[in-house]
Design an enzyme around this catalytic site. Structure first.
Site, PDB file in Angstrom:
ATOM      1  N   TYR A  29       0.841  -1.192   0.000  1.00  0.00           N
ATOM      2  CA  TYR A  29       0.000   0.000   0.000  1.00  0.00           C
ATOM      3  C   TYR A  29       0.880   1.246   0.000  1.00  0.00           C
ATOM      4  CZ  TYR A  29      -4.274   2.658   1.096  1.00  0.00           C
ATOM      5  OH  TYR A  29      -5.353   3.533   1.061  1.00  0.00           O
ATOM      6  N   LEU A  65      15.035  -3.145  11.083  1.00  0.00           N
ATOM      7  CA  LEU A  65      13.801  -2.649  11.696  1.00  0.00           C
ATOM      8  C   LEU A  65      12.938  -2.055  10.601  1.00  0.00           C
ATOM      9  CD1 LEU A  65      12.000  -1.826  14.117  1.00  0.00           C
ATOM     10  CD2 LEU A  65      13.353   0.295  14.261  1.00  0.00           C
ATOM     11  N   ASP A  66      11.700  -2.527  10.483  1.00  0.00           N
ATOM     12  CA  ASP A  66      10.743  -2.019   9.507  1.00  0.00           C
ATOM     13  C   ASP A  66       9.705  -1.192  10.262  1.00  0.00           C
ATOM     14  OD1 ASP A  66       8.901  -1.534   7.535  1.00  0.00           O
ATOM     15  OD2 ASP A  66       8.600  -3.622   6.959  1.00  0.00           O
ATOM     16  N   CYS A  69       5.223  -1.447   9.220  1.00  0.00           N
ATOM     17  CA  CYS A  69       5.448  -2.618   8.356  1.00  0.00           C
ATOM     18  C   CYS A  69       4.225  -3.033   7.536  1.00  0.00           C
ATOM     19  CB  CYS A  69       5.925  -3.795   9.190  1.00  0.00           C
ATOM     20  SG  CYS A  69       4.742  -4.339  10.445  1.00  0.00           S
ATOM     21  N   LEU A  91       0.961  -0.088  14.208  1.00  0.00           N
ATOM     22  CA  LEU A  91      -0.068   0.239  15.189  1.00  0.00           C
ATOM     23  C   LEU A  91      -1.432  -0.281  14.764  1.00  0.00           C
ATOM     24  CD1 LEU A  91       0.870   3.908  16.190  1.00  0.00           C
ATOM     25  CD2 LEU A  91       1.205   1.819  17.518  1.00  0.00           C
ATOM     26  N   GLN A  95      -3.547  -5.193  10.368  1.00  0.00           N
ATOM     27  CA  GLN A  95      -2.330  -5.468   9.619  1.00  0.00           C
ATOM     28  C   GLN A  95      -1.446  -6.459  10.365  1.00  0.00           C
ATOM     29  OE1 GLN A  95      -0.652  -1.540   8.871  1.00  0.00           O
ATOM     30  NE2 GLN A  95      -1.587  -1.504   6.833  1.00  0.00           N
ATOM     31  N   CYS A 252      -5.947  12.039  -5.404  1.00  0.00           N
ATOM     32  CA  CYS A 252      -4.511  11.812  -5.227  1.00  0.00           C
ATOM     33  C   CYS A 252      -3.816  11.575  -6.568  1.00  0.00           C
ATOM     34  CB  CYS A 252      -4.281  10.631  -4.293  1.00  0.00           C
ATOM     35  SG  CYS A 252      -4.753  10.966  -2.577  1.00  0.00           S
TER      36      CYS A 252
END
Length: 325
Positions: A29, A65-66, A69, A91, A95, A252
Site C-alpha cells: 500500500y 527494523l521495519d 510494516c 499500530l 495489519q 490523489c
C-alpha cells in the site's frame, strides 16, 4: 501515542477484504516503481521492493527494523531475498494479524517477527532501518523526534531508507478533506522539512531520489481495480464509502500527475564510509518476473500521461467534496 493509534485504526483497520480487492497480491500500500510503462502493478511493486533492498545495501544475517510494516510484505521480501532478520512494527491490529500469519511461512520462519508497537517504543540497535509510507503519518511536530529515533536505533555502521510522499513548496502540507475522511493526522512534508529534521539528528543524508509520476500510475491501477470491484466493496460498507474512496483515488492521482506531489526516497547513514561512493549498487534492474532478455526501458513523462484520468473524473475533482455527499 493514543492519538496515533486512533489515526491508524481509522484507515488501516478497515476490512482486509477491502484492501485485497484493489492492491497487488503482496498487499503493498505504497508507491510502486514502474520500470516500463506497461508493467503490471505486481511487477512494479516487486521492482519497488527490490529498489529499496538495493539501497539498504544488505548482507545476510543483518538485523533490520521495519517502521510501519503494513501487512508485512517488505519485511518478508527482505528476509527471503537477502537473508536478513527483520522486526516489523505497526499500530494496526488488522495489519498485524495478517503479517503474523504470513511470517509463519517456512521460507521466513524465525527470521521475521512483527509487533504491535509504536516505533518510539522500540529498543535495541539495528544494522538497517526501512520505513515505507509511514512518515506521512508522523506530523510536522514529530519530525525531529522521528529522525532522532532512527539515529538512536541504528548501529554505528547502520543505514536507513525512508520512503515517503512529499510535496514541492513549504506550505500546504495538509488536505482538510483527506484529514477528515481518509488520513486523520496526516501531513505531507516538503523535502526541506525532511532534510532539516534529518540533519538535526546527526545522520548523513547519503542519497535522495524523487520518484516522479510513479505514484500517479500506482493510483491509477488502484482506482481501476477498486472500480472493477465496486459492487463488492459497497456490499462491505455502503455506496457513500464507495464514492468517498473513488474521490480519494482520483484526487490523489491528479495531485501526483499534475500537481506538487511526488515520492522521496531518502537514504541515511551514521558514517560517511559505510556505503559505496558510487550509486552503481542501487541502479535499477529488470523486474524479477520479466524474461531475462527483457530489460527496463526509459520511462518518459509523456508515457505516464497517457494513463491520465478521464475527463469525467477530473470534473468530479473540481466539484470538491460534493462528490462524496
Amino acid at each position: 501515542m493514543t492519538a496515533s493509534r486512533a489515526n491508524v485504526a481509522h484507515h488501516y483497520d478497515l476490512s482486509e477484504r477491502l484492501y485485497r480487492l484493489f492492491l497487488d497480491e503482496d498487499m503493498q500500500y505504497s508507491c510502486a516503481y514502474f520500470q516500463r510503462p506497461d508493467a503490471t502493478l505486481e511487477e512494479a511493486q516487486i521492482a519497488k521492493k527490490d529498489h529499496i533492498a538495493d539501497k539498504l545495501f544488505l548482507s545476510p544475517g543483518q538485523s533490520v527494523l521495519d517502521i510501519g510494516c503494513g501487512w508485512g510484505g517488505m519485511a518478508l521480501h527482505l528476509a527471503r531475498q537477502a537473508g536478513v532478520n527483520v522486526t516489523g512494527v505497526t499500530l494496526s491490529t488488522e495489519q498485524l494479524a495478517v503479517a503474523e500469519t504470513r511470517a509463519r511461512e517456512p521460507s521466513v520462519n524465525a527470521r521475521v517477527r512483527f509487533e504491535l508497537c509504536d516505533y518510539r517504543e522500540v529498543t535495541g540497535l539495528f544494522d538497517r532501518i526501512v520505513s515505507v509510507g509511514m512518515f506521512e503519518h508522523v506530523g510536522l511536530a514529530g519530525f525531529d523526534g522521528y529522525f532522532q529515533t532512527v539515529a538512536d536505533r541504528l548501529k554505528d555502521d547502520g543505514v536507513a531508507l525512508i520512503h515517503t510522499i512529499g510535496r514541492r513548496g513549504k506550505t500546504g502540507g495538509r488536505s482538510a478533506w483527506l484529514n477528515t475522511y481518509i488520513f486523520p493526522g496526516g501531513y505531507i512534508p516538503s523535502l526541506s522539512e525532511i532534510t532539516d529534521a534529518a540533519e538535526k539528528s546527526g545522520l548523513f543524508i547519503t542519497d535522495i531520489e524523487s520518484l516522479r509520476l510513479h505514484y500517479a500510475e500506482t493510483m491509477r491501477h488502484w482506482r481501476e481495480r477498486f472500480q472493477a470491484h465496486r459492487t463488492e466493496i459497497e456490499d462491505l460498507y455502503d455506496a457513500r464509502f464507495g464514492r468517498m474512496w473513488e474521490f480519494y483515488f482520483c484526487y490523489c492521482e491528479l495531485g501526483f500527475r499534475y500537481g506538487d506531489l511526488m515520492v522521496f526516497q531518502i537514504q541515511l547513514s551514521k558514517k560517511l564510509d559505510t556505503l559505496p561512493i558510487t550509486r552503481d549498487y542501487m541502479m535499477s534492474k529488470p523486474c524479477a518476473s520479466l524474461p531475462e532478455a527483457e530489460t527496463p526501458v526509459q520511462v518518459s513523462a509523456s508515457s505516464f500521461a497517457r494513463g491520465a484520468l478521464e475527463p469525467s473524473a477530473t470534473t468530479a475533482i473540481r466539484a470538491g467534496t460534493k462528490a462524496v455527499s
